[in-house]
Design an enzyme around this catalytic site. Structure first.
Site, short mmCIF file in Angstrom:
data_model
loop_
_atom_site.label_atom_id
_atom_site.label_comp_id
_atom_site.label_asym_id
_atom_site.label_seq_id
_atom_site.Cartn_x
_atom_site.Cartn_y
_atom_site.Cartn_z
N TYR A 56 0.82 -1.22 0.00
CA TYR A 56 0.00 0.00 0.00
C TYR A 56 0.85 1.27 0.00
O TYR A 56 0.42 2.30 -0.54
CB TYR A 56 -1.01 -0.02 1.15
CG TYR A 56 -2.15 -0.98 0.83
CD1 TYR A 56 -3.10 -0.64 -0.14
CD2 TYR A 56 -2.22 -2.23 1.41
CE1 TYR A 56 -4.10 -1.54 -0.49
CE2 TYR A 56 -3.22 -3.13 1.08
CZ TYR A 56 -4.15 -2.78 0.12
OH TYR A 56 -5.15 -3.66 -0.24
N GLN A 89 -15.10 3.27 -6.21
CA GLN A 89 -14.42 2.11 -5.63
C GLN A 89 -12.94 2.41 -5.48
O GLN A 89 -12.19 1.62 -4.92
CB GLN A 89 -14.60 0.89 -6.54
CG GLN A 89 -16.04 0.44 -6.67
CD GLN A 89 -16.19 -0.56 -7.80
OE1 GLN A 89 -16.03 -1.76 -7.61
NE2 GLN A 89 -16.49 -0.08 -8.99
N ASN A 90 -12.52 3.57 -6.02
CA ASN A 90 -11.09 3.87 -6.05
C ASN A 90 -10.61 4.41 -4.71
O ASN A 90 -11.34 5.14 -4.02
CB ASN A 90 -10.79 4.88 -7.16
CG ASN A 90 -11.15 4.32 -8.53
OD1 ASN A 90 -11.33 3.11 -8.66
ND2 ASN A 90 -11.26 5.18 -9.51
N HIS A 107 -14.24 1.68 -0.93
CA HIS A 107 -13.17 0.75 -0.56
C HIS A 107 -12.03 1.41 0.20
O HIS A 107 -10.93 0.87 0.26
CB HIS A 107 -12.63 0.04 -1.81
CG HIS A 107 -13.66 -0.85 -2.45
ND1 HIS A 107 -13.59 -1.30 -3.74
CD2 HIS A 107 -14.80 -1.39 -1.93
CE1 HIS A 107 -14.65 -2.07 -4.00
NE2 HIS A 107 -15.40 -2.13 -2.93
N SER A 174 -15.14 -3.25 -13.86
CA SER A 174 -15.51 -4.54 -14.42
C SER A 174 -16.72 -5.14 -13.72
O SER A 174 -17.24 -6.16 -14.14
CB SER A 174 -14.32 -5.51 -14.31
OG SER A 174 -14.01 -5.73 -12.94
N1 APR Z 1 -11.17 4.21 -19.38
C1 APR Z 1 -12.29 3.62 -18.90
N2 APR Z 1 -12.33 2.33 -18.48
C2 APR Z 1 -11.20 1.62 -18.57
C3 APR Z 1 -10.00 2.15 -19.07
C4 APR Z 1 -10.02 3.51 -19.50
N3 APR Z 1 -8.93 4.12 -19.99
N4 APR Z 1 -9.05 1.19 -19.03
C5 APR Z 1 -9.65 0.10 -18.52
N5 APR Z 1 -10.94 0.35 -18.24
C6 APR Z 1 -11.96 -0.54 -17.69
C7 APR Z 1 -11.77 -2.01 -17.99
O1 APR Z 1 -12.33 -2.34 -19.26
C8 APR Z 1 -12.55 -2.65 -16.82
O2 APR Z 1 -13.92 -2.80 -17.13
O3 APR Z 1 -11.89 -0.42 -16.29
C9 APR Z 1 -12.37 -1.63 -15.69
C10 APR Z 1 -11.37 -2.03 -14.63
O4 APR Z 1 -11.85 -3.15 -13.94
P1 APR Z 1 -11.07 -3.69 -12.64
O5 APR Z 1 -9.60 -3.72 -12.91
O6 APR Z 1 -11.73 -4.92 -12.22
O7 APR Z 1 -11.29 -2.51 -11.55
P2 APR Z 1 -12.55 -2.25 -10.61
O8 APR Z 1 -13.81 -2.72 -11.25
O9 APR Z 1 -12.48 -0.83 -10.17
O10 APR Z 1 -12.21 -3.19 -9.37
C11 APR Z 1 -13.09 -3.22 -8.29
O11 APR Z 1 -11.62 -4.64 -7.09
O12 APR Z 1 -9.46 -5.23 -6.52
C12 APR Z 1 -10.60 -4.60 -6.10
O13 APR Z 1 -10.83 -3.05 -4.39
C13 APR Z 1 -10.39 -3.16 -5.73
O14 APR Z 1 -11.92 -1.30 -6.01
C14 APR Z 1 -11.33 -2.41 -6.66
C15 APR Z 1 -12.36 -3.45 -7.01
#
Ligand code: APR
Length: 231
Positions: A56, A89-90, A107, A174
């Protein structure tokens, strides 16, 4: 006074990707290089707190070095015409640094810490956290992060925010992680729903209009549309 429509944004890692902060599950994403069970659970913390703190601390360095991108910036203008609520979620502070005034972190926040025995009081973090660093209650400080398997304290508030919104925009997630992903389905039948993501997210059958592309390109386009049409 004008009665503003309620507009809710649910953001995920994708909105910060163009600021240089890695997403989790894309190719090259964070969880490709780290094992969730080694760095992002309470069991990991019990087993090897130094490894967790190092992980972290590295995340914090990245966030501090990053700048909000056009997606974060363009959302701020919506506040002129809508009652805007951002649920993210960020763990970064890029929405706040862009100037958005109403941000709920589901989160946790990487720039804060808390005692391992009290999750209701947080402390700002300016330097790396280390094992042996104590909160005022004499207990070890941990990052103010919701780890996998832990409850999401802001969830009830988030559901009540989404439930009666007029417009819901989902950006860069996602929708793999619950309970946060459930917010996509928590709005009412007549909510106008939009999603911004370069990938196909399984929401097209749920009435979402897909702005397919990167957040920095597509969010400003969507914001212009909303400001012009007020819908
Ligand atoms: N602009 C918009 N979306 C994007 C871009 C971009 N430039 N690049 C990637 N993405 C999209 C991907 O297509 C995907 O759908 O962002 C999403 C990222 O998904 P994840 O990596 O799963 O992130 P997230 O959904 O925020 O994860 C949720 O998981 O690990 C935990 O706690 C962590 O808050 C996080 C949670």
């Amino acid at each position: 006074m004008e009665n503003k429509k309620k507009l809710v944004i649910l953001s995920g890692a994708g909105i910060s990707a163009e600021s240089g902060i890695k997403t989790f599950r894309d190719t090259g994403g964070l969880w490709e290089n780290y094992d969730i069970h080694e760095v992002a659970t309470f069991e990991a913390w019990q087993k090897n707190p130094k490894l967790v703190l190092d992980f972290y601390n590295a995340r914090r360095h990245q966030v501090v070095a990053a700048e909000p991108n056009l997606a974060h910036h363009s959302l701020v203008a919506l506040e002129k015409s809508f009652d805007v609520h951002i649920i993210t979620q960020n763990i970064d502070d890029l929405h706040e640094r862009a100037g958005s005034s109403n941000v709920l972190h589901l989160h946790g926040e990487i720039l804060k810490s808390r005692s391992i025995s009290n999750d209701s009081v947080t402390f700002p973090v300016d330097e790396d956290l280390y094992v042996g660093q104590l909160a005022p209650d004499g207990q070890q400080l941990r990052p103010h992060i919701v780890w996998f398997g832990e409850a999401v304290p802001a969830m009830d508030e988030a559901i009540s925010i989404v439930r009666d919104c007029d417009i819901l925009i989902i950006i860069g997630t996602s929708l793999n992680v619950y309970p946060a992903a459930g917010l996509a389905y928590a709005c009412g039948e007549f909510t106008n729903k939009f999603i911004v993501d370069p990938s196909t997210v399984p929401l097209h059958e749920k009435g979402f209009i897909h702005y397919q592309g990167s957040a920095a390109k597509e969010v400003p386009t969507l914001v212009n549309y909303l400001l012009q049409n007020k819908a």
